[in-house]
Design a protein around this motif. Structure first.
Motif, mmCIF file in Angstrom:
data_model
loop_
_atom_site.group_PDB
_atom_site.id
_atom_site.type_symbol
_atom_site.label_atom_id
_atom_site.label_comp_id
_atom_site.label_asym_id
_atom_site.label_seq_id
_atom_site.Cartn_x
_atom_site.Cartn_y
_atom_site.Cartn_z
ATOM 1 N N GLY A 160 0.986 -1.553 -0.096
ATOM 2 C CA GLY A 160 0.127 0.133 -0.079
ATOM 3 C C GLY A 160 0.842 1.012 0.069
ATOM 4 N N HIS A 161 0.103 2.242 -0.743
ATOM 5 C CA HIS A 161 0.828 3.718 -0.548
ATOM 6 C C HIS A 161 -0.207 4.755 0.338
ATOM 7 N N SER A 162 0.303 5.651 -0.048
ATOM 8 C CA SER A 162 -0.860 6.645 0.913
ATOM 9 C C SER A 162 -2.059 6.156 1.647
ATOM 10 N N GLY A 163 -1.360 5.109 2.122
ATOM 11 C CA GLY A 163 -2.660 4.771 3.718
ATOM 12 C C GLY A 163 -2.733 3.349 3.365
ATOM 13 N N TRP A 164 -3.152 2.670 3.987
ATOM 14 C CA TRP A 164 -4.030 1.425 4.609
ATOM 15 C C TRP A 164 -4.874 0.794 3.856
ATOM 16 N N THR A 165 -5.714 1.124 3.334
ATOM 17 C CA THR A 165 -6.915 0.714 3.364
ATOM 18 C C THR A 165 -7.287 0.170 1.759
ATOM 19 N N ALA A 231 -18.459 8.793 2.296
ATOM 20 C CA ALA A 231 -18.030 8.915 1.772
ATOM 21 C C ALA A 231 -16.611 8.945 1.714
ATOM 22 N N ALA A 232 -16.363 9.238 2.788
ATOM 23 C CA ALA A 232 -15.207 8.607 3.901
ATOM 24 C C ALA A 232 -14.644 7.031 3.805
ATOM 25 N N LEU A 239 -8.720 6.510 -2.768
ATOM 26 C CA LEU A 239 -7.789 7.127 -2.192
ATOM 27 C C LEU A 239 -6.902 7.123 -2.172
ATOM 28 N N SER A 240 -5.901 5.811 -1.536
ATOM 29 C CA SER A 240 -5.058 4.706 -1.655
ATOM 30 C C SER A 240 -4.894 4.088 -2.317
ATOM 31 N N PHE A 323 -3.404 -0.966 -7.899
ATOM 32 C CA PHE A 323 -5.258 -0.515 -7.033
ATOM 33 C C PHE A 323 -5.293 0.734 -6.617
ATOM 34 N N GLY A 324 -6.677 1.265 -6.764
ATOM 35 C CA GLY A 324 -6.755 2.242 -5.905
ATOM 36 C C GLY A 324 -6.639 3.805 -6.696
ATOM 37 N N ASP A 325 -5.756 5.010 -6.005
ATOM 38 C CA ASP A 325 -5.155 5.827 -7.176
ATOM 39 C C ASP A 325 -6.015 6.765 -7.924
ATOM 40 N N ALA A 326 -7.393 6.873 -7.101
ATOM 41 C CA ALA A 326 -8.021 6.981 -8.366
ATOM 42 C C ALA A 326 -7.703 8.778 -8.942
ATOM 43 N N SER A 327 -7.038 9.761 -8.420
ATOM 44 C CA SER A 327 -6.603 11.091 -8.710
ATOM 45 C C SER A 327 -6.303 10.428 -9.979
ATOM 46 N N TYR A 328 -5.468 9.737 -10.380
ATOM 47 C CA TYR A 328 -4.970 9.107 -12.013
ATOM 48 C C TYR A 328 -5.928 8.508 -12.262
ATOM 49 N N LYS A 329 -6.545 8.661 -12.273
ATOM 50 C CA LYS A 329 -7.863 7.427 -13.026
ATOM 51 C C LYS A 329 -9.189 8.275 -13.218
#
Length: 546
Positions: A160-165, A231-232, A239-240, A323-329
């Motif tokens: 994981g990066h930018s968090g564990w979720t 949302a949270a 977001l992570s 996976f995730g990293d939605a700000s790039y997707k």
């Protein structure tokens, strides 16, 4: 990072919470300054110091670590200045070993299906750890009435990066998503085995469907709920982000598939005719520094010169697949809507044609040869920052030789005896000095081949050598982590394990390591049993079928 010896002595009595520290060493400037000036040095302290205990301490600076000694009673934890330098008591070698082994697990797989044991361990650097892992065995009925069942075995590490979720979501769901797609594919093939391409496509569908749920379906649910609380919860894994490395072993075909999204790595160890081990990478590090990945992104985004900058996607994210990293997707429209109504991150000004990052894995297929002692190491990039492929495989080979010698002088029973008998057939009475591994083949330009990153930390960077490796852990994964941190250099191992978060992140990453041992032998009982000798205490004595 450098480890230096220093002298840290208590030269005044404790007054309140303050003390005066002095430093002498080979640094150009004093790392330890007056932390509290509420007292002056008293006469007679030399005699008092002679009777006081002397303890090892770690001095944490911005770019260096110093080890030293502390004379006196009381707790040792001191911030020594506005620059954040700290003095803390260093773990003893015994305490360091306990910390190193805190999460280790080991299991004997008594199913007669080609796998005899697997070991794993985690070592956090972030707090909480952002890595995760998963293991599962699925019993598959025969394809025709009366035919024998087989096993699908999965092992996965998630960085994981930018968090564990996001990595936690992968632990919960990735194997299930992939197994569901595989089940549909095998059913569609009937009594015939599906093609290699069909199996690979099923694995890719499992990866992409889960990422779609994380990144896109979560947005739909959030907009429908119109709640910041929802949302949270729903957007956290989007977001992570997380890399994923998933291995899938089919006991019927003896094929091992490794699906890689990101820069975790799998390497196969196999005994060669020379008696040494060969290291064969089963995945490629997918980062902006990998020429193939950079070319792929530039082809997908031809009019964006900054799509890969400084080896990172848009100059920010190192893995090109995740996976995730939605700000790039997410599209700009979605990002703006979420930002307006909830709290998603701001959109980068250079975001033009998303998605830039994909969760689609690259898959390799390998025929396992148990008679050659095959084993596979899966690990997050924290291990590969410290050790090369050859060092990792050679270290496991050295550990196996040690197990073989130890088993020859003991009379273990049950699963332990079965595991040892497998390795005695492979090793015989051979043993070697150093690391028993074939040298890596040279690559053009002298760098790592196939996009593999080379270690920039580890034993060699910290002044060690191959003769500094040690075998003292009954768990093969723990053995690898210990040697990555310093091996025989107990002071270095203790120092790196003493470092608290967030300081530790400057010197080492989260570490998750799995070692899977293949082999045939013994009477299968169908059970997966805890290997208590290589498992941290307080775990159940028997693990149910996964």
């Amino acid at each position: 990072m450098y480890l230096r010896r220093a002298s840290v002595a208590l030269v005044s009595a404790l007054v309140g919470y303050g003390a005066y520290y002095s430093y002498s060493g080979n640094s150009t400037s004093s790392l330890i300054q007056r932390a509290y000036s509420g007292s002056t040095a008293a006469t007679g302290t030399a005699a008092a110091d002679a009777a006081a205990p002397t303890r090892s301490v770690l001095v944490i600076g911005a770019d260096e670590l110093h080890t030293g000694t502390f004379v006196g009673e009381g707790p040792i934890s001191k911030t020594t200045g506005d620059d954040g330098r700290r003095v803390i008591e260093m773990l003893t070698p015994e305490q360091a070993t306990r910390k190193l082994r805190r999460s280790e697990q080991s299991y004997f797989v008594n199913r007669g299906r080609g796998v005899v044991r697997y070991d794993l361990v985690q070592l956090p650097s972030n707090d909480p750890i952002e890595d995760d892992h998963a293991e599962k065995i699925v019993e598959v009925p025969g394809r025709s009435p009366g035919s024998e069942s087989s096993d699908w075995m999965f092992w996965g590490v998630f960085d994981g990066h930018s968090g564990w979720t996001t990595s936690a979501k992968l632990r919960q769901a990735l194997v299930s998503f992939v197994a569901r797609e595989l089940n549909d594919t095998y059913k569609a093939a009937g009594e015939l085995a599906p093609s290699h391409d069909a199996v690979d496509l099923a694995i890719k569908r499992g990866f992409l469907k889960l990422d779609d749920e994380i990144v896109n379906k979560s947005v739909q649910k959030v907009l429908q709920a119109n709640s910041k609380v929802a949302a949270a919860e729903l957007l956290a894994p989007a977001l992570s982000g997380s890399c994923a490395l998933l291995s899938f072993y089919d006991s019927r075909s003896k094929l091992l598939r490794v699906a890689c999204t990101g820069d975790s790595r799998a390497v196969l160890g196999r005994r060669s005719e020379s008696g040494k081990w060969t290291a064969t990478p089963l995945s490629v590090d997918q980062t902006g520094s990998n020429p193939d990945e950079a070319a792929r992104l530039r082809k997908l985004h031809p009019n964006e010169p900054n799509v890969v900058r400084h080896g990172r996607v848009l100059g920010g994210l190192e893995p090109t697949r995740a996976f995730g990293d939605a700000s790039y997707k997410w599209t700009r429209e979605i990002s703006d809507k979420l930002k307006q109504h909830f709290f998603a991150r701001s959109v980068s000004s250079i975001l033009q044609t998303p998605p830039y990052v994909t969760a689609e894995p690259v898959i390799t297929t390998t025929k396992i040869e148990p008679e050659k002692g095959d084993f596979v190491v899966l690990a997050t990039d924290g291990l590969w920052e410290m050790l090369t492929n050859e060092e990792v495989i050679g270290l496991v080979g050295k550990w196996l030789e040690h197990q073989n010698r130890s088993s020859g002088s003991s009379s273990g029973g049950g699963a332990t005896s079965q595991f040892n008998s497998v390795w005695r057939r492979i090793f015989g009475s051979r043993s070697t000095t150093g690391l028993p591994v074939e040298a890596a083949a040279p690559t053009p330009g002298g760098g790592a081949g196939g996009g593999q990153k080379t270690p920039f930390r580890g034993v060699r960077q910290w002044g060690g050598a191959s003769d500094g490796f040690v075998v003292q852990d009954p768990n093969a994964a723990t053995h690898l982590v210990r040697n990555a941190l310093g091996g025989k250099n107990q002071e270095q191992v203790s120092a790196l394990l003493t470092l608290p978060a967030p300081f530790s992140r400057r010197y080492r990453d989260d570490l998750t390591v799995q070692v899977i041992f293949f082999g045939d032998g013994g009477e299968p009982t169908g059970d997966v049993v805890v290997n208590e000798d290589a498992t941290a205490p307080a775990r159940p004595a028997v693990k149910a079928k996964l």
